[in-house]
Design a protein around this motif. Structure first.
Motif, PDB file in Angstrom:
ATOM      1  N   LYS A   1     -17.908  -2.950  -1.695  1.00 44.12           N
ATOM      2  CA  LYS A   1     -18.084  -1.220  -2.634  1.00 44.12           C
ATOM      3  C   LYS A   1     -19.443  -1.377  -1.386  1.00 44.12           C
ATOM      4  CE  LYS A   1     -14.832  -0.093  -5.183  1.00 44.12           C
ATOM      5  NZ  LYS A   1     -14.630   0.015  -6.778  1.00 44.12           N
TER       6      LYS A   1
ATOM      7  N   TRP B   1       0.663  -1.179  -0.131  1.00 43.19           N
ATOM      8  CA  TRP B   1      -0.062  -0.187   0.163  1.00 43.19           C
ATOM      9  C   TRP B   1       1.174   1.063  -0.335  1.00 43.19           C
ATOM     10  CZ3 TRP B   1      -2.450   2.047   5.055  1.00 43.19           C
ATOM     11  CH2 TRP B   1      -3.124   2.618   5.386  1.00 43.19           C
TER      12      TRP B   1
ATOM     13  N   ASN C   1      -6.232   8.329   0.834  1.00 44.02           N
ATOM     14  CA  ASN C   1      -6.993   7.992   0.104  1.00 44.02           C
ATOM     15  C   ASN C   1      -6.599   7.531  -0.825  1.00 44.02           C
ATOM     16  OD1 ASN C   1      -8.545  10.824   0.396  1.00 44.02           O
ATOM     17  ND2 ASN C   1      -7.299  12.464  -0.208  1.00 44.02           N
ATOM     18  N   GLU C   2      -5.020   6.697  -0.686  1.00 47.93           N
ATOM     19  CA  GLU C   2      -5.308   5.772  -2.352  1.00 47.93           C
ATOM     20  C   GLU C   2      -5.444   4.414  -1.746  1.00 47.93           C
ATOM     21  OE1 GLU C   2      -3.972   5.622  -5.317  1.00 47.93           O
ATOM     22  OE2 GLU C   2      -3.511   7.256  -4.713  1.00 47.93           O
ATOM     23  N   TYR C   3      -5.586   4.018  -0.423  1.00 47.93           N
ATOM     24  CA  TYR C   3      -6.205   3.332   0.149  1.00 47.93           C
ATOM     25  C   TYR C   3      -6.933   2.163  -0.637  1.00 47.93           C
ATOM     26  CZ  TYR C   3      -8.378  -0.433   3.386  1.00 47.93           C
ATOM     27  OH  TYR C   3      -8.188  -1.226   4.427  1.00 47.93           O
ATOM     28  N   ASN C   4      -7.106   1.438  -0.379  1.00 46.38           N
ATOM     29  CA  ASN C   4      -7.717   0.106  -1.464  1.00 46.38           C
ATOM     30  C   ASN C   4      -8.574  -0.857  -1.059  1.00 46.38           C
ATOM     31  OD1 ASN C   4      -9.517  -0.763  -3.670  1.00 46.38           O
ATOM     32  ND2 ASN C   4      -8.193  -1.421  -5.017  1.00 46.38           N
ATOM     33  N   PRO C   5      -9.192  -0.616  -0.728  1.00 47.03           N
ATOM     34  CA  PRO C   5     -10.118  -2.373   0.403  1.00 47.03           C
ATOM     35  C   PRO C   5     -10.126  -2.670  -0.316  1.00 47.03           C
ATOM     36  CG  PRO C   5     -11.672   0.066   0.728  1.00 47.03           C
ATOM     37  CD  PRO C   5     -10.456  -0.049  -0.271  1.00 47.03           C
ATOM     38  N   GLU C   6     -10.335  -3.001  -1.799  1.00 48.27           N
ATOM     39  CA  GLU C   6     -10.565  -4.487  -2.957  1.00 48.27           C
ATOM     40  C   GLU C   6      -8.564  -5.060  -2.453  1.00 48.27           C
ATOM     41  OE1 GLU C   6     -12.302  -5.854  -4.275  1.00 48.27           O
ATOM     42  OE2 GLU C   6     -13.992  -3.963  -3.224  1.00 48.27           O
ATOM     43  N   ASP C   7      -7.750  -3.657  -2.030  1.00 50.84           N
ATOM     44  CA  ASP C   7      -6.765  -5.082  -1.797  1.00 50.84           C
ATOM     45  C   ASP C   7      -6.069  -5.544  -0.450  1.00 50.84           C
ATOM     46  OD1 ASP C   7      -6.088  -3.991  -4.479  1.00 50.84           O
ATOM     47  OD2 ASP C   7      -4.920  -2.113  -4.135  1.00 50.84           O
ATOM     48  N   ASN C   8      -6.647  -5.168  -0.015  1.00 43.20           N
ATOM     49  CA  ASN C   8      -6.547  -6.162   1.770  1.00 43.20           C
ATOM     50  C   ASN C   8      -7.128  -7.056   1.918  1.00 43.20           C
ATOM     51  OD1 ASN C   8      -7.169  -6.064   4.916  1.00 43.20           O
ATOM     52  ND2 ASN C   8      -6.540  -3.708   4.811  1.00 43.20           N
TER      53      ASN C   8
ATOM     54  N   LYS D   1     -15.423   3.243   2.165  1.00 43.74           N
ATOM     55  CA  LYS D   1     -13.649   3.147   2.617  1.00 43.74           C
ATOM     56  C   LYS D   1     -13.245   3.477   3.986  1.00 43.74           C
ATOM     57  CE  LYS D   1      -9.654   5.185   0.365  1.00 43.74           C
ATOM     58  NZ  LYS D   1      -9.668   6.222  -1.434  1.00 43.74           N
TER      59      LYS D   1
ATOM     60  N   GLN E   1     -14.225   9.624  -0.451  1.00 42.82           N
ATOM     61  CA  GLN E   1     -14.167   8.610  -1.472  1.00 42.82           C
ATOM     62  C   GLN E   1     -15.471   8.334  -2.078  1.00 42.82           C
ATOM     63  OE1 GLN E   1     -16.704   8.773   1.688  1.00 42.82           O
ATOM     64  NE2 GLN E   1     -14.793   8.228   2.715  1.00 42.82           N
TER      65      GLN E   1
END
Lengths: 190, 190
Positions: free
Chosen positions: B2, A35, A116-123, B7, A176
């Motif tokens: 989502k 991240w 802001n760059e955080y993407n829940p899909e990558d977690n 987020k 977001q």
């Protein structure tokens, strides 16, 4: 303890906890590294920025305690980020003994950019709890895990954690795509 | 995902999990280090011995996967322990591609000596779960944590964990209290 649990059972249990805990932390660590890699930060540095941001300034010993890192690790990475202009050291009037760390404007900007760059899909954790979330109708709370950490680290650790999490809820820090007002209503009513 | 989780909620949740997980692993890591320090082993080395012992020989890739360590870490520490005479490398007839690691007699002796030296009273996790154990009438099972690890690492990870734990239950491995001083002498002379 001795009366109730055999040594064999104790080894069995603590080995299982070690395996689960190591596996969980390594997955979280890897996601965290991926991240923040684009921001030229390592996990310790990001963690320090995060803590100082959410506590609105923090002492090196608070960072060490709450970030579960050595005092020297907390100090050395803070120093490196001071040199990058991301934070500044100060003393407080009512506490001359401790060194405090506060984010500079570029530091705040950088931390907010990472959020802001955080993407829940990558977690991995968020992906991993989805089946339970569907089953329970809400995110699993891991209350036993919280209770265990409270036993090991004391009430203060959980208090600081909750304080910093309150700030995430209060501050309009992440603009977001999802409807935040909608979430807040749900959150309040729950 | 989502649709259900904002987020903000995702950051909140994954930060909390990161804090709890880091705190738990750091406590376990410290206890583990303190436990095996007298045996001149680091955690990775002890973990490799443990896995190879319980699986009755393991490939480097099994050690890497199950031990949640890099393949190169698994290989390098195995190599170091081979030089100390604690384990040996081999190929299997039905699997020429993988390198297998098996404990030598001194390796088995060393691992069993560490298990004999294990003291549940020194273990933060065991001390920490005591209030819950009294409340529930049994050790807390952390089923959500197991379910999460199964989601992240796959069924195989949990299968190997369960296989190695079965072996702890079956084998009469923790019997005689060994004389730690005696072992230390042997270790130094080796």
């Amino acid at each position: 303890m001795k009366e109730k649990i055999s040594k064999r059972e104790a080894i069995f249990y603590s080995h299982k906890m070690a395996q689960l805990s190591k596996a969980l932390w390594k997955a979280i660590e890897k996601d965290w590294q991926d991240w923040i890699k684009p921001f030229q930060l390592n996990i310790n540095e990001h963690h320090i920025l995060w803590i100082a941001y959410h506590l609105k300034g923090a002492s090196i010993s608070e960072i060490s305690k709450y970030g579960v890192m050595h005092v020297s690790t907390a100090f050395n990475f803070s120093k490196k980020m001071e040199e990058r202009g991301l934070l500044q050291f100060s003393k407080r009037e009512n506490d001359k003994r401790n060194t405090y760390v506060e984010l500079t404007d570029p530091g705040i900007e950088l931390l907010e950019a990472t959020l802001n760059e955080y993407n829940p899909e990558d977690n991995s954790v968020l992906r991993g709890v989805m089946p339970m979330t569907e089953m329970y109708g809400k995110l699993p709370e891991f209350l036993d895990l919280s209770a265990l950490i409270k036993e090991i680290y004391g009430d203060e650790y959980i208090e600081i954690l909750e304080r910093s999490l309150e700030n995430i809820e209060e501050e309009p820090l992440v603009q977001q795509p999802t409807d935040i007002e909608d979430y807040k209503k749900k959150s309040r009513s729950s």
